[in-house]
Design a protein around this motif. Structure first.
Motif: not given
Ligand SMILES: Cc1ncc(C[n+]2csc(CCOP(=O)(O)OP(=O)(O)O)c2C)c(N)n1
Ligand code: SF4
Ligand SMILES: [Mg+2]
Lengths: 274, 382
Positions: A168-178
């Motif tokens: 019921t919750f999904t997303g993506r993040c990256s090491a660069y965009h802290a």
């Protein structure tokens, strides 16, 4: 001198960590710690569960209740912790192999149940710990030590997989965009249900070297140039998004009741609260 | 509700009632014949006492969730049969090295792989000892009646909690599906052990042990002690290490937990062992046929038959067997009766060291050994 955050959230006597110089996992671990701090959780009630892999070593450095389990099984262990004591805030740190290859079944079934866990996949597109074999997120035709002619497998899109399975919750993040990563993880922790975050890491030692991606700085710079926030992407024409990777929150829903809430209800109905 | 004190129950059902009496409040597993009734009754009964049941996606998830629940402070169990028992092995080792209490039930069925799902067997005896990789401590209990399913499940939980080890409850289809009278002894009348917690001594040093003890007394997650739990060899705070001295002392302490406490762990039954001429050694459901054979033989009174039945099968009650061998001057023959091709007999031969002839009565066709077959065997060898 360690920063205030590190002092508050890490087992400082256990640092320095085992990761290679330039590994993205340390950055993501710091983001998770910052997100826990921002949520103001009682550290005594935070449980970090991990599997096996470079990524899963994060648990050992974090100053909470930490459970470093067996390869692929972190989410299943976490399910037991959470159901046994729903008061605990249970956060799973896992790798792309740990979560989507050997542990893929536990991932989709926990998503289906909508149990209140927050899963952060430190996704470096490779099996780091065992020396660079291809994983379910190694891009098509890229190389690994077990894909010397290029990987003919296709990848999993982790947030899509999780959403289709019922997260019921999904997303993506990256090491660069802290900063964005911290905010997304924070939201994932606050979400009352099963949250899956694809945390794109970098493994300069194996993935980077095998695929001639340059050093860590170059790999992080690549993230900077090729990752686009979903909100920004909405306003861009399709040709501008070619070859880009989206980050940010992809999906959130409160329509489904959370698993442990339903179980407490079931106990009530069975007469077990007397 | 548990209901009446005396009930007619299946062995599988009695395990659940015994577990609940012992304080079990968490069950997670995956259905498999002939153990499924354990899951079904747990699903019904646990919520009635405020406990939790979850059907996981596979047996690995079943043991993993139970171990997670145990770390959060609940007494936890998982149950399965052969194929599922094989799948659980890796995490049995995890429970051993991380010292997490858990009871694992294996209701054995015939054969490797899918074999004969509904037929009795005792082919997992060696697997229950050696199934997970590496040197590890193990306690295995094998009941032979429905009442024993109840009482011995209580003892299994007590030992799991007290020694912080995985305890394997090795049943067979005979006992699992047997229906007979069972007294549901209430907890107030039982000895119930709970894991010991000493936050003052342990705290963050979860794996420190007090002088003269072998078992660490750490608190469950959520208590406020931030320690690490891992399947790697670890320091006192649970942090991984490669140090060979730490590894050696930790591995030895894990094994010593059992070997230095054998007197509190071993349990067995003896019938006419002081003057029998033929002694039958058996365990679990096979004992029922042996008892039948003994009853029948009393009618002819030709040879005096005795029975030695380990209830704790691992560690094997060595001292008790040695004592019989030393004191019984009439003993001429030992027969090991078991539903496999020869597993317990290996342990018996090792201990008897050739002082008395040992023969085997084994069956691996999915049918049960009968009292007649036992009498036949006696005639044949004696
Ligand atoms: C059952 C089992 N199979 C295989 C391994 C070997 N192994 C350890 S870590 C790992 C892969 C880890 O990859 P990933 O989860 O992506 O983590 P990373 O090291 O890349 O962070 C493998 C195959 C193991 N420890 N256990
Ligand atoms: S091998 Fe790769 S993932 Fe593992 S620590 Fe080194 S850089 Fe990080
Ligand atoms: Mg990886």
């Amino acid at each position: 001198m360690p920063s205030k955050l590190i002092e508050n959230t890490m087992r400082v006597n256990r640092l320095p960590h085992i990761w290679c110089p330039g590994c993205g996992h340390g950055i993501l671990m710091r983001d998770v710690a910052q997100a826990i701090e921002n949520c103001g959780l009682d550290p005594d009630k935070v449980v970090i569960v991990s599997g096996i892999g470079c990524s899963s070593r994060a648990a050992g450095y974090m100053n909470y209740n930490t459970l470093h389990t067996t390869h692929g099984r972190a989410i299943a262990f976490a399910t037991g912790v959470k159901l046994a004591n729903p008061e605990l805030h249970v956060i799973v740190i896992t790798g792309d192999g740990d979560a989507t290859a050997i542990g893929g079944n536990h991932l989709i079934h926990a998503a289906r149940r909508n149990i209140d866990l927050t899963v952060i996949v430190f996704n470096n597109s490779i099996y780091g710990m065992t020396g660079g074999q291809y994983s379910p997120t190694t891009p098509h035709m890229e190389k690994g030590t077990t894909a010397p002619y290029g990987n003919i497998d296709y990848v999993f899109d982790i947030p899509k997989l999780a959403e289709a399975a019922g997260a019921t919750f999904t997303g993506r993040c990256s090491a660069y965009h802290a900063q964005q990563a911290i905010k997304l993880i924070e939201e994932g922790i606050r979400h009352h249900g099963f949250s899956v975050i694809d945390g794109v890491s970098v493994c300069p030692t194996y993935y980077g070297r095998k695929n001639k991606k340059g050093d860590s700085v170059k790999m992080l710079n690549w993230q900077k140039e090729n990752f686009v926030d979903v909100k920004v992407a909405e306003k861009l024409p399709p040709e501008k998004l070619e070859g880009k990777t989206l980050i940010g929150k992809f999906y959130e829903s409160n329509d489904k009741e959370e698993y442990t809430d339903m179980y407490m209800n079931l106990i009530e109905r069975a007469g077990g609260n007397k | 509700m548990a209901g009446k004190r005396f009930q007619v129950l299946q062995g599988n059902e009695a395990v659940v009632e015994g577990g609940i009496a012992a304080g079990m409040r968490f069950y997670s597993g995956y259905p498999i014949t002939p153990s499924t009734e354990i899951a079904e009754r747990s699903a019904l009964r646990l919520p009635q006492v405020g406990g939790k049941f979850i059907q996981m996606e596979d047996e690995i998830g079943g043991i993993a969730a139970a171990l997670g629940a145990s770390m959060a402070g609940l007494k936890a169990m998982t149950a399965t049969s052969g194929p599922g028992f094989s799948l659980k092995q890796e995490n049995i080792g995890y429970a051993a090295i991380a010292e997490i209490p858990i009871v694992i039930v294996d209701v054995q069925r015939e054969g490797p792989s899918t074999g004969l799902p509904t037929s009795p067997s005792q082919g997992d005896l060696m697997q229950s000892k050696w199934g997970t990789h590496g040197d590890h401590p193990v306690i295995v209990i094998s009941p032979s009646s429905v009442q024993e399913c109840y009482n011995e499940t209580v003892r299994a939980f007590n030992m799991a909690e007290r020694f912080r080890v995985p305890v394997i409850f090795l049943m067979d289809e005979i006992v699992g599906h047997l229906r007979e009278g069972c007294e549901l002894i209430p907890p107030e009348e039982l000895t119930i052990s709970n894991r010991r917690v000493d936050r003052e001594f342990n705290g963050t040093l979860a794996y420190a042990v007090q002088e003269g003890n072998y078992v660490p007394e750490y608190a469950p997650f959520g208590s406020g002690d931030h320690f690490n739990v891992t399947g790697l060899f670890h320091n006192l705070d649970g942090f991984p290490t490669n140090d060979s001295e730490v590894t050696d002392s930790q591995e030895r302490r894990l094994l010593d937990k059992i070997t230095k406490r054998r007197d509190r762990i071993e349990k067995w039954e003896e019938v006419d062992t002081d003057d029998c001429e033929v002694m039958i050694i058996c365990f679990g459901g096979t004992a029922r046929a042996v008892e039948g054979a003994m009853d029948a033989s009393h009618q002819y009174d030709s040879v005096k038959i005795g029975m030695f039945r380990p209830i704790t099968v691992w560690p094997f009650p060595e001292a008790a067997l040695h004592k019989i061998l030393k004191h019984n001057k009439h003993l001429r023959q030992i027969i090991v009766a078991e539903h496999n091709d020869g597993q317990m007999i290996l342990e018996v031969q090792r201990l008897v060291e050739g002082t008395v002839p040992v023969t085997h009565l084994g069956k691996i066709d999915g049918t049960t050994i009968t009292p007649d077959e036992i009498l036949e065997k006696i005639k044949e060898v004696y």
